[in-house]
Write an enzyme that holds these catalytic residues in place. Sequence first.
Site, PDB file in Angstrom:
ATOM      1  N   CYS A 124       0.839  -1.207   0.000  1.00 35.96           N
ATOM      2  CA  CYS A 124       0.000   0.000   0.000  1.00 35.96           C
ATOM      3  C   CYS A 124       0.877   1.261   0.000  1.00 35.96           C
ATOM      4  O   CYS A 124       1.464   1.567  -1.029  1.00 35.96           O
ATOM      5  CB  CYS A 124      -0.996  -0.044   1.142  1.00 35.96           C
ATOM      6  SG  CYS A 124      -2.468   0.922   0.762  1.00 35.96           S
ATOM      7  N   HIS A 142      -3.708  -5.042   0.482  1.00 32.36           N
ATOM      8  CA  HIS A 142      -3.171  -5.577   1.749  1.00 32.36           C
ATOM      9  C   HIS A 142      -3.263  -7.105   1.769  1.00 32.36           C
ATOM     10  O   HIS A 142      -4.209  -7.659   2.329  1.00 32.36           O
ATOM     11  CB  HIS A 142      -3.950  -4.988   2.936  1.00 32.36           C
ATOM     12  CG  HIS A 142      -3.690  -3.546   3.140  1.00 32.36           C
ATOM     13  ND1 HIS A 142      -2.656  -3.081   3.906  1.00 32.36           N
ATOM     14  CD2 HIS A 142      -4.314  -2.453   2.650  1.00 32.36           C
ATOM     15  CE1 HIS A 142      -2.655  -1.762   3.895  1.00 32.36           C
ATOM     16  NE2 HIS A 142      -3.653  -1.350   3.141  1.00 32.36           N
ATOM     17  N   GLU A 162      -1.702  -9.111   3.526  1.00 29.88           N
ATOM     18  CA  GLU A 162      -1.534  -9.668   4.878  1.00 29.88           C
ATOM     19  C   GLU A 162      -2.861 -10.083   5.514  1.00 29.88           C
ATOM     20  O   GLU A 162      -2.879 -10.936   6.397  1.00 29.88           O
ATOM     21  CB  GLU A 162      -0.793  -8.673   5.785  1.00 29.88           C
ATOM     22  CG  GLU A 162      -1.537  -7.408   6.188  1.00 29.88           C
ATOM     23  CD  GLU A 162      -1.415  -6.258   5.196  1.00 29.88           C
ATOM     24  OE1 GLU A 162      -1.132  -6.524   4.008  1.00 29.88           O
ATOM     25  OE2 GLU A 162      -1.626  -5.088   5.589  1.00 29.88           O
TER      26      GLU A 162
HETATM   27  N1  GLN Z   1      -1.999   6.757   2.632  1.00 28.92           N
HETATM   28  C1  GLN Z   1      -2.070   6.011   1.446  1.00 28.92           C
HETATM   29  C2  GLN Z   1      -3.417   6.137   0.769  1.00 28.92           C
HETATM   30  O1  GLN Z   1      -4.375   6.550   1.355  1.00 28.92           O
HETATM   31  C3  GLN Z   1      -1.759   4.547   1.711  1.00 28.92           C
HETATM   32  C4  GLN Z   1      -2.798   3.884   2.539  1.00 28.92           C
HETATM   33  C5  GLN Z   1      -2.327   2.576   3.145  1.00 28.92           C
HETATM   34  O2  GLN Z   1      -1.142   2.300   3.172  1.00 28.92           O
HETATM   35  N2  GLN Z   1      -3.274   1.801   3.684  1.00 28.92           N
HETATM   36  O3  GLN Z   1      -3.530   5.817  -0.401  1.00 28.92           O
END
Ligand code: GLN
Length: 546
Positions: free
Chosen positions: A381, A507, A509
Site C-alpha cells: 500500500c 493488503h 496480509e
Molecule cells: N496513505 C495512502 C493512501 O491513502 C496509503 C494507505 C495505506 O497504506 N493503507 O492511499
Amino acid sequence: MTKHIFVTGGVVSSIGKGLTSASIGMLLEARGLRVRMQKLDPYINVDPGTMSPYQHGEVYVLDDGSETDLDLGHYERFTNGPLTRDSNYTTGQIYLSVIEKERKGAFLGKTVQVIPHITDEIKSVIRKVGEQDVDVVITEIGGTVGDIESLPFLEAIRQYPLIAGRENCLYIHLTLVPYLKAAGELKTKPTQHSVGQLRQIGIQPDILICRCEQPISRDERDKIALFCNLAPQAVIEERDKDFSIYEVPLSLVSNGLDEQICERLKLSTQAPDLEPYNDILHRLRNPQHEISIAVVGKYAEHKDAYKSIYEALDHAGIHHHAQIRIGRILSSDIENEGPECLLGGYDGILVPGGFGERGIEGKVQAVRYAREKNIPFFGICLGMQCAVIEYGRNVIGLKNAHSTEFEKNTDRPVICLLDEQHEITHKGGTMRLGSQPAKLIPESLAGQAYQREEVHERHRHRYEFNNRYRQQFTANGMLFSGTSPDKALVEIVEIPEHPWFLAVQFHPEFKSKPTQSHPLFAGFVGAAIQRRKQRPKKMVDNKQPA
Ligand code: GLN
C-alpha cells in the site's frame, strides 16, 4: 438451535481475549462444528477506521470493506467461518442505529432508554449472526468487566438466555491470576473480584479461564472455584506461552476446555482434529533456515500497527520451515542514521501501509537501499507508493516525484488522489475499501506466485499510481504486473531486473493463514532465504541484526 458462547474479560486488558476466543473457535471447528465469530466493542467510535494505531493497533479490513478491530484478524487466521460487517459492532454503531430509528419515528411516544432499546439493539446484532446456518456463535465483549462503557453489552448478554434458553448459552470469563514475586505466590483475589462484579450484573460464568505466568496448583484452583461459585474443573489454566501463539489452543485442549464447552452446550461431536496445528508447531520447532526481515514502519516499537504483517511473515516462515527474525525499524531513524546502518544485514525489507508524512523519506530511502543492493523488497500500500516515488526520483530522474498526499502541489505527482475521492469530505469508511479484483501478467513474479490470472485482495487507500506516468515508468523498466480488470488502476509493480522487488496497492496480509501462507509473502520469504544462502558466511555473522 444455535448455541451462543459469550467471552468476557476481567482484571486487566490485553490478556489475550481475542486470541483465546479465536482459539475456542478453532477448537470447535476442529470438532466439525460450524462457527461464527463476533466482537462487540464498547468504544463510541463507529468503527476503528479513524483511530491511530497507537490507540488501537491495526485496522483490520474485511472482504466487504468494513474496517474492524484487530481481533477479527485472529478470528480469520484461526477459523474459517466468513466474517462480515455483522461480525464487529461498537457502542457508536449501536447508538447510531437506535438514534436513526428514533428520528424516523420508530419509537413514537416512548422514552428511548439503554434498557430496553440499546440492549435490544445489541441482542438483535447477536441474533442476526446466530440466524445463519451455524452451530455456535462466539461473541467476545471488548474491554474489561467494570468499565462503564461495557455495561450495556454485559446487560444484553445477561438477557440473551431469556430469548435463546439458558441451556443454549455459555459464559466464559477470562481473568488474570498474577504471580507476586515478593510473596512468592499466585494471587486469586483480583479474579474473585472480577467474577463478583459479573455476578452483581447477573452473570454467573460457566467457565473461568485463568491467564497466568506460573502453574495454578490444585489448592489454588479449588479456592478460585469455591469463591467464584464454580466446579473446580470449570477453572481452566491458560499459562503464558513464550514460544508461539499456536501453543495456546493446544494447551487449552489439554486442559479440557473444548470438552467442557461441548458437554455444557450438549454438542455431540468428534474428537478435535489438531493435526494442522501440531504440524505448525513441529515446523516452528525444527526450522531449516534462519533469516531476518526488516519492517520499516512509522510507529515507535510499531505497537500493534502491523499485526497482520508480522503474522503473515510468520505464516510464510511456517510454509518454508524458516525461522524469521523481524527487525522493527523506525523510518524516521533511517532519515537520521542512514539505511546502511539500520538495514545492513537483513535478508529482506518490507515497507508496510500507512498514512501521514512523518517518516516518508526514511521509507523512500529504505526502498532505494533494497533496490540498489538487490535485497528482496516487498511494499504494501503506502509501501508501493514509496517504491513508485523512489523509482521516479532515482531511476527516471523525476526530481520532485511525490505523492499529493504529502506534497499537494508537487510538479511530479506520481501518486495522486483516486478520482472517486475528490468529492469526499467525511473521513469514516470513505476510502477505497475491501475486496477488489486484479488481473495479473502470468509470467510476472506476482503471476508466478499466485499461479492465477485473477485475484481478489483487500484494499484501504485514497491515493493511487498516477496513470499519466505509466508510459514513462514502463519505458524505464518498471513492470505493472497487476491492474484492475479495466486496467484503470495499478495494483502491483515489479522491477524484473531485481532478484525480488514487488509492491502492491492492496493488503495481502489480511488473507494469510497459518495453515496457508499468502503466496506473495511466501514468495518474498523464499527470496530472502535464497539471498541468505548466497551471502558469504562472514558477512552474515558480521551483519547479524539484533
Ligand atoms: N496513505 C495512502 C493512501 O491513502 C496509503 C494507505 C495505506 O497504506 N493503507 O492511499
